[in-house]
Design an enzyme around this catalytic site. Structure first.
Site, PDB file in Angstrom:
ATOM      1  N   ASP A  63       0.296   2.491   8.655  1.00 43.73           N
ATOM      2  CA  ASP A  63      -0.304   2.004   9.521  1.00 43.73           C
ATOM      3  C   ASP A  63       0.637   1.696  11.098  1.00 43.73           C
ATOM      4  O   ASP A  63      -0.502   1.029  11.991  1.00 43.73           O
ATOM      5  CB  ASP A  63      -1.145   0.376   9.767  1.00 43.73           C
ATOM      6  CG  ASP A  63      -1.881   0.125   8.135  1.00 43.73           C
ATOM      7  OD1 ASP A  63      -2.600   1.225   7.946  1.00 43.73           O
ATOM      8  OD2 ASP A  63      -1.880  -0.689   7.452  1.00 43.73           O
ATOM      9  N   THR A 108       4.355   2.471   5.568  1.00 40.89           N
ATOM     10  CA  THR A 108       3.003   2.142   5.974  1.00 40.89           C
ATOM     11  C   THR A 108       2.300   3.445   6.900  1.00 40.89           C
ATOM     12  O   THR A 108       3.225   3.208   7.671  1.00 40.89           O
ATOM     13  CB  THR A 108       2.450   0.164   6.476  1.00 40.89           C
ATOM     14  OG1 THR A 108       1.595   0.670   6.733  1.00 40.89           O
ATOM     15  CG2 THR A 108       3.854   0.456   7.009  1.00 40.89           C
ATOM     16  N   ASP A 110       2.395  -0.633  11.729  1.00 40.94           N
ATOM     17  CA  ASP A 110       2.323  -1.657  12.156  1.00 40.94           C
ATOM     18  C   ASP A 110       3.745  -2.771  12.640  1.00 40.94           C
ATOM     19  O   ASP A 110       4.064  -3.630  12.456  1.00 40.94           O
ATOM     20  CB  ASP A 110       0.986  -2.542  11.768  1.00 40.94           C
ATOM     21  CG  ASP A 110       1.454  -2.325  10.456  1.00 40.94           C
ATOM     22  OD1 ASP A 110       2.000  -2.147   9.615  1.00 40.94           O
ATOM     23  OD2 ASP A 110       0.129  -2.950   9.943  1.00 40.94           O
ATOM     24  N   ARG A 117       0.934  -5.278  -6.227  1.00 39.90           N
ATOM     25  CA  ARG A 117       0.899  -6.774  -5.431  1.00 39.90           C
ATOM     26  C   ARG A 117       1.665  -7.708  -6.417  1.00 39.90           C
ATOM     27  O   ARG A 117       1.130  -7.993  -7.599  1.00 39.90           O
ATOM     28  CB  ARG A 117      -0.125  -7.068  -4.410  1.00 39.90           C
ATOM     29  CG  ARG A 117      -0.351  -5.858  -3.520  1.00 39.90           C
ATOM     30  CD  ARG A 117      -1.171  -5.959  -2.851  1.00 39.90           C
ATOM     31  NE  ARG A 117      -2.032  -5.505  -2.239  1.00 39.90           N
ATOM     32  CZ  ARG A 117      -1.671  -4.678  -1.003  1.00 39.90           C
ATOM     33  NH1 ARG A 117      -0.569  -5.618  -0.660  1.00 39.90           N
ATOM     34  NH2 ARG A 117      -1.687  -3.932  -1.143  1.00 39.90           N
ATOM     35  N   ARG A 128      -5.473  -1.430   9.703  1.00 37.70           N
ATOM     36  CA  ARG A 128      -5.153  -2.871   9.498  1.00 37.70           C
ATOM     37  C   ARG A 128      -5.506  -3.624  10.571  1.00 37.70           C
ATOM     38  O   ARG A 128      -6.128  -3.350  11.686  1.00 37.70           O
ATOM     39  CB  ARG A 128      -3.889  -3.657   8.924  1.00 37.70           C
ATOM     40  CG  ARG A 128      -3.773  -3.081   7.464  1.00 37.70           C
ATOM     41  CD  ARG A 128      -2.891  -4.318   6.691  1.00 37.70           C
ATOM     42  NE  ARG A 128      -1.960  -4.593   7.415  1.00 37.70           N
ATOM     43  CZ  ARG A 128      -0.460  -4.874   7.050  1.00 37.70           C
ATOM     44  NH1 ARG A 128      -1.337  -5.667   6.085  1.00 37.70           N
ATOM     45  NH2 ARG A 128       1.050  -4.745   7.277  1.00 37.70           N
ATOM     46  N   GLY A 150       0.824  -1.278  -0.357  1.00 34.00           N
ATOM     47  CA  GLY A 150       0.189  -0.243  -0.229  1.00 34.00           C
ATOM     48  C   GLY A 150       0.910   1.170   0.082  1.00 34.00           C
ATOM     49  O   GLY A 150       2.176   1.455   0.994  1.00 34.00           O
ATOM     50  N   SER A 168     -23.169  15.420  22.545  1.00 37.73           N
ATOM     51  CA  SER A 168     -22.304  14.473  21.191  1.00 37.73           C
ATOM     52  C   SER A 168     -21.554  13.753  21.279  1.00 37.73           C
ATOM     53  O   SER A 168     -20.583  14.406  22.020  1.00 37.73           O
ATOM     54  CB  SER A 168     -21.763  16.015  19.711  1.00 37.73           C
ATOM     55  OG  SER A 168     -20.950  16.685  20.283  1.00 37.73           O
ATOM     56  N   ALA A 206      15.565  10.955  -0.782  1.00 38.21           N
ATOM     57  CA  ALA A 206      16.906  10.631  -0.096  1.00 38.21           C
ATOM     58  C   ALA A 206      17.497  10.295  -0.863  1.00 38.21           C
ATOM     59  O   ALA A 206      18.409  10.076  -0.917  1.00 38.21           O
ATOM     60  CB  ALA A 206      16.280  10.314   1.289  1.00 38.21           C
ATOM     61  N   ASP A 262       5.148  -5.324   6.005  1.00 36.97           N
ATOM     62  CA  ASP A 262       5.788  -6.389   6.254  1.00 36.97           C
ATOM     63  C   ASP A 262       5.428  -7.381   5.025  1.00 36.97           C
ATOM     64  O   ASP A 262       7.252  -7.950   4.192  1.00 36.97           O
ATOM     65  CB  ASP A 262       4.557  -6.978   6.597  1.00 36.97           C
ATOM     66  CG  ASP A 262       5.292  -6.658   8.741  1.00 36.97           C
ATOM     67  OD1 ASP A 262       6.000  -6.126   8.922  1.00 36.97           O
ATOM     68  OD2 ASP A 262       3.889  -7.331   9.292  1.00 36.97           O
ATOM     69  N   GLY A 316     -10.272  13.877  20.464  1.00 38.85           N
ATOM     70  CA  GLY A 316     -10.863  14.154  21.619  1.00 38.85           C
ATOM     71  C   GLY A 316     -12.452  13.051  21.492  1.00 38.85           C
ATOM     72  O   GLY A 316     -13.539  12.851  22.251  1.00 38.85           O
TER      73      GLY A 316
END
Lengths: 328, 328, 328, 328
Positions: free
Chosen positions: C132, C130, C134, C76, C176, C15, C220, C26, C107, C190
């Protein structure tokens, strides 16, 4: 005459403005739609003289609708002010097979275009591109709406600080000799006072207004000053003057500067650019020349370039009144 | 000692910074979570002296996590520099039943707090709030990350114009005596050269670098200049100097100014503010005093205020090298 | 070994994430700085197999530091999962004279890289890209900080509407199987409650929390839900469930979707990308291979790719607590 | 009649829209300018019935010109649809000394207002506030311009991802039964195809257009779909349909959702709100009633509410054509 046009050149000239790329894209795609070729001329009239010209197909302009600046670059050309320079430019257009020209720029660029048209009978069409909104024949110039958003977002940030410290800020904005940016962004940002070239407030009334503002319980104030304002003092002198006469104010100055000219165009400017680009090309194809395309009363219309250059884009009196009422 | 604390006061002092409101909110809600009261002190030490203090419950701080500036306002207080002023302040805290104080601000505010603590033994805890990132004991001060984003977004806009016209821009950014904003925003904005107080480049090397940049085919350049830079010329003098020595450059200056202090805080600053606020209140409740809470190596830790004030927040040598390599 | 490296290839895989372009830049500029060549490989491993590879000089990557997405594109590749596909890829690298590879991705991309390295002994270095966050071995993956800002800005807008109508909103965010985005953006925006995969709140406690929130006077509410959350209901089922059990709530759902992956990177991500790119290239030049570069405790460090892939990036317990306290 | 008006009430009703707060501020300040009082009525007609009404002075509305949502909140009121409910509402207005009413909202709110006016002869004036731009009698409704910018910024982000992966995205945008947002934001975002309720493209032509787009060398595509579109499939079904018929496309869906209703208003919306607010109050003071204020051909004008409600805001044919040409 329209049958003859099979290749259109496009250039950007003068100060750059958000939406110029969207207009270039529109010119290129409208040419493709009508099965004619489109040539990009780099660095305005300078590139016309130097022959810095190359073809642009519809895929060449993908992903530029949202980009600030101009991929064709812009420059001011002294040589184009000479007959010799213009002759070179004309020869380059002919050598490239270009039959007509779209000029994206402001007053100066249009004047250059008109001289060129007069000398060589070359078909030209103008698209008003400048953040200053100072062109007659259109309610909105390309880039103006984006610049307004840039200015109010900057002043919103300054307001955070002004409020936190109970300060008075003089914020200088662009606009050349016109107060459009200052007046509209001033209203949009909730400025307490707006100084524009079209209306001479006078130093006394400025002080009076600031005193009234203080009395009414306002703890912070923003005064938006147009770069072309004629109050007789620049923005730093204004600060000194107010601090001398109203020592209760902690005054700061911010000159927003060139960031006002850049940035991704607003949706309004992108759509306007697309509409103007279509109209510019199709008007040339219909055999028209020496006009500027513009937006008046929600419609895309043509104005003779001569009028566009001579006419004055006036400040709306209603807006001045709205500004007064809003600072109640 | 911790048992005694049943009411905590909080104030913001010095220049305002995005994230201060999120920190105030965090202090208020952490107090509520621990069933103690929280009092807002307005306009920094000035409000402490004048007794401009009122209670804040958890609903009082709703919808401020994303607001720039400080709802408690900030001010510089000359009177707090006198023993008499501080005595008044102390009496007001006692009169309001306040047992401990959270000070959101920078070096100057912390120094004031330490004197106050020394004189009256009043428990205090500091939260570093300044866009300049010039405080020892934390890798990030509140507002710094937001200011970096504000600066790179402004330079992105200026780059649009610089590219369109093949210009060189000197962009002055804030940072007081520290080059953190200039160095990081300079790398982030892809600046060709960065002038910071910690490293004296010298005018000769600047010219050399600009010449090399021109030779390498770069058509436009951005030089980011820290307001505290010590090259010996201000940003307008730099423009004149370069134009004299390199007439091939069309140079412009932009001083970004106070907008760098405002704006809605970044997510990073909002989360950091929340973490620092929790830690500040809970550290006071654990009986600790005279510390600053900060983020070091991804953890929230305490640093004695004295060290925070005396220590120096240094420029990372690795970043200087990265900056050099990026302008290849 | 390091002497042999004279040409480095770089690709983006998996992704896309904001900051990938800054990392590509760079890598290219660090190669130029060390006088070695850099080849761009398009569409990840797919382009390696197809030989979609071309040289990139330092000017090729100008003006991309602030662009979202990846100019090298990503894809992919099923074929790369076969020995045959990898052999083709290897031959293409050799044919192009490429000695080492920088893989920007997550990963899956690193696992592909490790297999490739094992089979052909080809030097590789990973850069974690990524949104995420993760990946083990770095406190921040490229794009994560930008995504957090995108999410809080979107929720700030939703909050405007929620407040105006006294509504409850479930906002689904990406991540994910990890709750980093939800937890941090939830605190930053918040949110009244945050549902993440790492912590099973349970439907009962969610209802209880919403009831308490209503009682405390909140008009709310925003509940941020991680896409990987395991509460047993998707975000639309959650809406139905809450409306059935708490008819006093007017509930709405918003799935933020793919806009979270795009946009101009934050300054933090641009600087991080620059640092990681320098370190990746220089580590290869030092003869290292099979590592991921990452940011731990404010320093750029190497982690063996095997650990990076096997290890788990954990949620900070302190943040869960901060989140609880903030919704007081 | 105008002499009798000494106190004006203002409310917001229906879906909230950016610029509503700026309009409230303008109403309040225009009242102050004319030395009459202004009362805020909370939660639309609901608050009129419940007597949730309080005075607003000019300082009460400071710092809201740039805030999304509505400080007066909004709600839908079933009770106002009954004669009894409206009677209560009328009595509350009288009890509060309110002589005239400004209603900021859309069609439904205006219809409610007209019934109320018919029953009690109560002077009312409408301000069109909705992002959908679906109201006759104004070229721009409040919030529409801001929503367009929100949408194009979101699609710009999605485009980053679409480009990086060569994907096709269906992006659903708001607009109720009108295609204004989809058409303008679609042009602004450079969408390849735009599906709106006013024009039934048909599934066959959609496929054909996507095929042509693929053939022309476009590697990624954005299709903007109005929520009210009548192609016969919702956006998720569209995805399935296209994937079945054109397996070469990797299709994704994004429903932008409620974030389109929020956010800080654009400068255009802030200025428009200020102008409409002034005109609404001054028209009431001149004895006019049962009109909507709007912007037509750059001027602020009145349209009888009945026409505003019955008339249809049409799609500009020129824009459809521009959209076609742009996707060349």
């Amino acid at each position: 005459m329209s049958e003859k046009i099979s290749k259109i050149g496009v250039l950007t000239s003068g100060g750059d403005a958000p939406g110029m790329n969207a207009a270039i894209r529109a010119v290129v795609r409208t040419c493709a739609y009508h099965n004619i070729k489109c040539m990009g001329i780099y660095r305005g009239f300078e590139g016309m003289i130097e022959g810095d010209i190359s073809e642009m197909g519809p895929r060449f302009v993908k992903n530029i609708v949202n980009k600030g600046g101009t991929i064709l670059k812009s420059a001011r050309s002294k040589e184009f002010m000479t007959a010799e320079g213009r002759k070179k430019a004309y020869e380059n257009l002919k050598a490239n097979g270009i039959d007509a020209l779209v000029i994206i720029g402001g007053d100066g660029s249009f004047t250059g275009g008109m001289v060129f048209n007069k000398e060589f009978g070359f078909p030209i069409m103008g698209i008003p591109g400048t953040i200053d909104n100072d062109i007659f024949g259109t309610s909105f110039t390309l880039g103006y709406d984006t610049a307004l958003n840039t200015v109010v977002e900057a002043i919103d940030k300054i307001r955070d600080t002004a409020n936190s410290h109970n300060r008075l800020f003089f914020v200088e904005v662009m606009g050349r000799d016109a107060g459009h940016i200052a007046l509209n962004a001033g209203i949009g940002a909730g400025a307490e006072e707006i100084l524009i070239p079209e209306e001479d407030l006078g130093l006394d009334r400025l002080l009076e207004s600031l005193r009234r503002s203080k009395l009414s319980g306002k703890s912070s104030s923003i005064v938006v000053v147009s770069e072309g304002d004629k109050i007789g003092k620049n923005v730093f002198e204004l600060k000194d003057y107010v601090e001398e006469n109203m020592p209760e104010y902690d005054v700061r100055v911010s000159v927003l500067g060139h960031m006002q000219r850049g940035g991704s165009p607003s949706c309004f400017d992108r759509v306007l650019a697309s509409r103007l680009g279509v109209k510019a090309v199709e008007s040339l194809l219909e055999g028209k020349s020496n006009y500027m395309v513009g937006l008046i009363s929600d419609k895309i219309v043509l104005t003779p370039l001569e009028q566009a250059v001579k006419g004055q884009s006036k400040i709306d009196e209603e807006l001045l009144r709205v500004s007064d009422i809003m600072s109640t």
